[in-house]
Motif scaffolding. Sequence first.
Motif, mmCIF file in Angstrom:
data_model
loop_
_atom_site.group_PDB
_atom_site.id
_atom_site.type_symbol
_atom_site.label_atom_id
_atom_site.label_comp_id
_atom_site.label_asym_id
_atom_site.label_seq_id
_atom_site.Cartn_x
_atom_site.Cartn_y
_atom_site.Cartn_z
ATOM 1 N N GLU A 185 0.716 -1.231 -0.194
ATOM 2 C CA GLU A 185 -0.057 -0.072 0.055
ATOM 3 C C GLU A 185 0.848 1.375 0.100
ATOM 4 O OE1 GLU A 185 -3.367 0.217 -0.515
ATOM 5 O OE2 GLU A 185 -2.931 -1.907 -0.906
ATOM 6 N N ASP A 186 1.988 1.349 0.772
ATOM 7 C CA ASP A 186 2.918 2.242 0.649
ATOM 8 C C ASP A 186 3.396 2.539 -0.507
ATOM 9 O OD1 ASP A 186 2.486 2.838 3.169
ATOM 10 O OD2 ASP A 186 4.214 1.717 4.122
ATOM 11 N N VAL A 187 3.838 1.716 -1.500
ATOM 12 C CA VAL A 187 4.127 1.683 -2.673
ATOM 13 C C VAL A 187 3.269 2.075 -3.602
ATOM 14 C CG1 VAL A 187 5.552 0.416 -4.678
ATOM 15 C CG2 VAL A 187 5.994 -0.240 -2.205
ATOM 16 N N LYS A 188 1.914 1.726 -3.641
ATOM 17 C CA LYS A 188 1.062 2.205 -4.115
ATOM 18 C C LYS A 188 0.808 3.757 -4.173
ATOM 19 C CE LYS A 188 -1.878 -1.784 -5.173
ATOM 20 N NZ LYS A 188 -3.163 -2.639 -4.645
ATOM 21 N N LYS A 189 1.101 4.312 -2.846
ATOM 22 C CA LYS A 189 0.820 5.749 -2.644
ATOM 23 C C LYS A 189 1.879 6.408 -3.265
ATOM 24 C CE LYS A 189 -1.561 4.985 1.605
ATOM 25 N NZ LYS A 189 -1.368 5.192 3.272
ATOM 26 N N LEU A 190 3.048 5.744 -3.182
ATOM 27 C CA LEU A 190 4.389 6.420 -3.814
ATOM 28 C C LEU A 190 3.999 6.591 -5.382
ATOM 29 C CD1 LEU A 190 7.237 7.683 -3.734
ATOM 30 C CD2 LEU A 190 8.042 5.304 -3.978
ATOM 31 N N VAL A 191 3.588 5.519 -6.171
ATOM 32 C CA VAL A 191 3.167 5.544 -7.410
ATOM 33 C C VAL A 191 2.209 6.700 -7.813
ATOM 34 C CG1 VAL A 191 2.154 4.323 -9.431
ATOM 35 C CG2 VAL A 191 3.891 3.126 -7.876
ATOM 36 N N GLU A 192 1.326 6.962 -7.067
ATOM 37 C CA GLU A 192 0.321 7.793 -7.423
ATOM 38 C C GLU A 192 0.793 9.214 -7.357
ATOM 39 O OE1 GLU A 192 -2.890 7.356 -4.559
ATOM 40 O OE2 GLU A 192 -3.526 5.222 -5.499
ATOM 41 N N GLN A 193 1.787 9.432 -6.021
ATOM 42 C CA GLN A 193 2.375 10.834 -5.984
ATOM 43 C C GLN A 193 3.447 11.193 -6.991
ATOM 44 O OE1 GLN A 193 4.577 10.261 -2.101
ATOM 45 N NE2 GLN A 193 2.805 10.184 -0.893
ATOM 46 N N GLN A 194 3.938 10.155 -7.582
ATOM 47 C CA GLN A 194 5.030 10.320 -8.622
ATOM 48 C C GLN A 194 4.220 10.552 -10.156
ATOM 49 O OE1 GLN A 194 7.829 10.865 -8.250
ATOM 50 N NE2 GLN A 194 8.987 9.778 -6.842
ATOM 51 N N LYS A 195 2.810 10.236 -10.093
ATOM 52 C CA LYS A 195 2.073 10.382 -11.189
ATOM 53 C C LYS A 195 2.303 9.286 -12.148
ATOM 54 C CE LYS A 195 0.997 15.200 -10.654
ATOM 55 N NZ LYS A 195 1.024 16.623 -10.967
ATOM 56 N N LEU A 196 2.544 7.981 -11.686
ATOM 57 C CA LEU A 196 2.879 6.803 -12.512
ATOM 58 C C LEU A 196 1.942 5.768 -12.561
ATOM 59 C CD1 LEU A 196 6.573 6.475 -11.306
ATOM 60 C CD2 LEU A 196 5.860 7.336 -13.621
ATOM 61 N N SER A 197 0.490 6.087 -12.159
ATOM 62 C CA SER A 197 -0.330 5.031 -12.155
ATOM 63 C C SER A 197 -0.602 4.315 -13.512
ATOM 64 C CB SER A 197 -1.773 5.512 -11.272
ATOM 65 O OG SER A 197 -1.522 6.057 -10.201
ATOM 66 N N ASN A 198 -0.514 5.112 -14.425
ATOM 67 C CA ASN A 198 -0.898 4.607 -15.813
ATOM 68 C C ASN A 198 0.342 3.702 -16.306
ATOM 69 O OD1 ASN A 198 0.625 6.884 -15.889
ATOM 70 N ND2 ASN A 198 -0.255 7.276 -18.071
ATOM 71 N N LYS A 199 1.446 3.693 -15.610
ATOM 72 C CA LYS A 199 2.748 3.230 -16.057
ATOM 73 C C LYS A 199 3.235 1.828 -15.455
ATOM 74 C CE LYS A 199 3.999 5.764 -19.725
ATOM 75 N NZ LYS A 199 4.603 5.239 -20.977
ATOM 76 N N VAL A 200 2.685 1.875 -14.068
ATOM 77 C CA VAL A 200 3.011 0.919 -13.094
ATOM 78 C C VAL A 200 1.821 -0.263 -12.893
ATOM 79 C CG1 VAL A 200 3.776 0.243 -10.888
ATOM 80 C CG2 VAL A 200 4.603 2.317 -11.900
ATOM 81 N N ILE A 201 2.236 -1.540 -12.953
ATOM 82 C CA ILE A 201 1.326 -2.402 -12.926
ATOM 83 C C ILE A 201 1.578 -3.368 -11.660
ATOM 84 C CG2 ILE A 201 0.210 -4.547 -14.004
ATOM 85 C CD1 ILE A 201 1.310 -3.210 -16.734
ATOM 86 N N PHE A 202 0.608 -3.514 -10.914
ATOM 87 C CA PHE A 202 0.480 -4.330 -9.618
ATOM 88 C C PHE A 202 -0.051 -5.616 -10.009
ATOM 89 C CE2 PHE A 202 1.245 0.103 -7.741
ATOM 90 C CZ PHE A 202 2.277 -0.158 -6.760
ATOM 91 N N TYR A 203 0.781 -6.443 -10.172
ATOM 92 C CA TYR A 203 0.289 -7.722 -10.876
ATOM 93 C C TYR A 203 -0.357 -8.877 -9.632
ATOM 94 C CZ TYR A 203 0.188 -11.885 -13.783
ATOM 95 O OH TYR A 203 -0.313 -13.173 -14.290
ATOM 96 N N GLY A 204 0.058 -8.619 -8.384
ATOM 97 C CA GLY A 204 -0.201 -9.177 -7.249
ATOM 98 C C GLY A 204 0.400 -10.695 -7.156
ATOM 99 N N LYS A 205 -0.030 -11.576 -6.701
ATOM 100 C CA LYS A 205 0.627 -12.955 -6.467
ATOM 101 C C LYS A 205 0.516 -13.949 -7.731
ATOM 102 C CE LYS A 205 -0.362 -17.205 -3.526
ATOM 103 N NZ LYS A 205 -1.256 -17.751 -2.566
ATOM 104 N N SER A 206 1.333 -14.462 -7.976
ATOM 105 C CA SER A 206 1.330 -15.322 -9.074
ATOM 106 C C SER A 206 1.935 -16.535 -8.823
ATOM 107 C CB SER A 206 2.055 -14.556 -10.389
ATOM 108 O OG SER A 206 2.283 -15.579 -11.385
ATOM 109 N N ASP A 207 1.348 -17.480 -9.412
ATOM 110 C CA ASP A 207 1.913 -18.955 -9.396
ATOM 111 C C ASP A 207 2.580 -19.589 -10.572
ATOM 112 O OD1 ASP A 207 0.781 -19.396 -6.656
ATOM 113 O OD2 ASP A 207 -1.055 -19.869 -7.584
ATOM 114 N N ASN A 208 2.742 -18.557 -11.531
ATOM 115 C CA ASN A 208 3.291 -18.859 -12.745
ATOM 116 C C ASN A 208 3.900 -17.825 -13.393
ATOM 117 O OD1 ASN A 208 3.378 -20.753 -14.936
ATOM 118 N ND2 ASN A 208 1.780 -19.798 -15.937
ATOM 119 N N THR A 209 5.139 -17.446 -12.579
ATOM 120 C CA THR A 209 6.060 -16.392 -13.100
ATOM 121 C C THR A 209 7.004 -16.990 -14.102
ATOM 122 O OG1 THR A 209 7.684 -17.284 -11.180
ATOM 123 C CG2 THR A 209 6.220 -15.591 -10.447
#
Length: 364
Positions: free
Chosen positions: A236-260
Motif C-alpha cells: 500500500e505504501d508503494v501504491k501511494k508513492l506511485v500515485e504521488q509520482q503520477k505513474l499510475s498508468n505506467k506501473v502495474i501491480f500484478y499481485g500474487k502469481s503461481d506462474n512467474t
Amino acid sequence: MKYKIFIAGMYYNPGGIEKITFDYVSRIKNENIDFSFLNIYDKICYQDELEKIGCKVFSLPNPKKKIFTFIREYMKLCKNEKFDVIHINMLSAANILPLLCAKFCGCKNIIVHSHNSGTVRFYRHILHFINKRFIKLLANNYFSCSNVAAKFMFGNEKNVKIIRNAIDISKYKFDEENRKKVRDKLNLPQNSLIIGHIGRFEKQKNHPFLINIFKEISEKNENAFLLLVGIGYAMEDVKKLVEQQKLSNKVIFYGKSDNTSQIYSALDLFLLPSFFEGLPLVGIEAQCNGLPILASTKISKEMQITNLVYWLNLRDGKQKWADKAREILSKTYERNDYAKEVEKAGYCIKTEAKKLANLYEEIK
C-alpha cells in the motif's frame, strides 16, 4: 524403513524459501523419505500441493501470539513423531525458538539452513548477532544457499553445505508465445519496454528506490512500463508513492502469481535493487530466461552465472541506475541461449535434488 524429516520456516506468502523447498521436496519425495512441515499460520505456502504429494502439515499456535502453547505443542509433536531430521529454514538468527525446541526435545540431527545475508530492522540485527553464536551448540548440520549467506549465519564455520537455489530449467526458458500472451493479458502493446520485479513487498526489496528509477526511465521512454509481481505488507505504501509520482498508468501491480515462469518472457529488463539477498532465486530464473538484470552490489556476486547481470551501487542514485537501464535495454540478447549456461553452472533442480536426498541419507 522410512526416515522422517520435519521442515520448519515456511511462510504463508510465496517467496524464495517456499518455492525452493517445494521444488526440492516434490522431486525428492520417495518411498524412503517421509516429509512433514510446520505451519503456524492459517496455511503455509504450497500447503495444498504438499499434502497432495503425501506430506504432512502440522499446525501449531503462532508463537508471537501464544509462545508457551507453541513451545509445549512443538516439543510434544517432536517427541511423538520421533523425527530423524529437523530442517529449519532461517533468514536470520533473530528467532531461534524452533531451534531451541528441536534441541531440547532430543532430536539428534538438526539442520539450520541460511537463506539470507542481512536484516532490515535494527533490533533483529542485534538479536541475530547475539543468537547466532548459539547455533553451533544447538544444530549439528549447516546448509546455505550461498557463501555470503553462510558467513552471515555461521561465521567462519567451514563445514557448511551449499544447497543451490536450483530451478526447473525447461520451465524458465524464453518462450515467444508466452511473451505475447502475457503482454496481451496486461493490455500492453507488443513493442512496449516492460521492466519487471518479482518479490515480496517488504523493506529488504527496496521498492521505493525501484519506483524512483522507473520514473527517470519513463520520462525518456514513453513506451516503458513497470510490472511488479508479489504481495506484502509494504504494498500500500508503494501504491501511494506511485500515485504521488503520477505513474499510475505506467506501473502495474500484478499481485500474487503461481506462474512467474511465463512472466519473465514478457519482460525486457529485471530490476533488483535489494538492500541484501542470500542468493535470489529470481536472479537464477531470469538468467535462465535470457533476461538481463540490473542488480544492487549488496546482493551476493554468486548470483552472476551468465553475462546478463549488471551491477550498480545503491549510492549511485536513481539517475545513474536509469541511465544504465536504458543502456541495457538498447542491447540485443539471444534469449534462448542462456538456459544451457544455467544448467552447466549447477542450477538444475533434477540434479541438485538428488544431491540433497543423498545429504539427508548421510545425515541420518
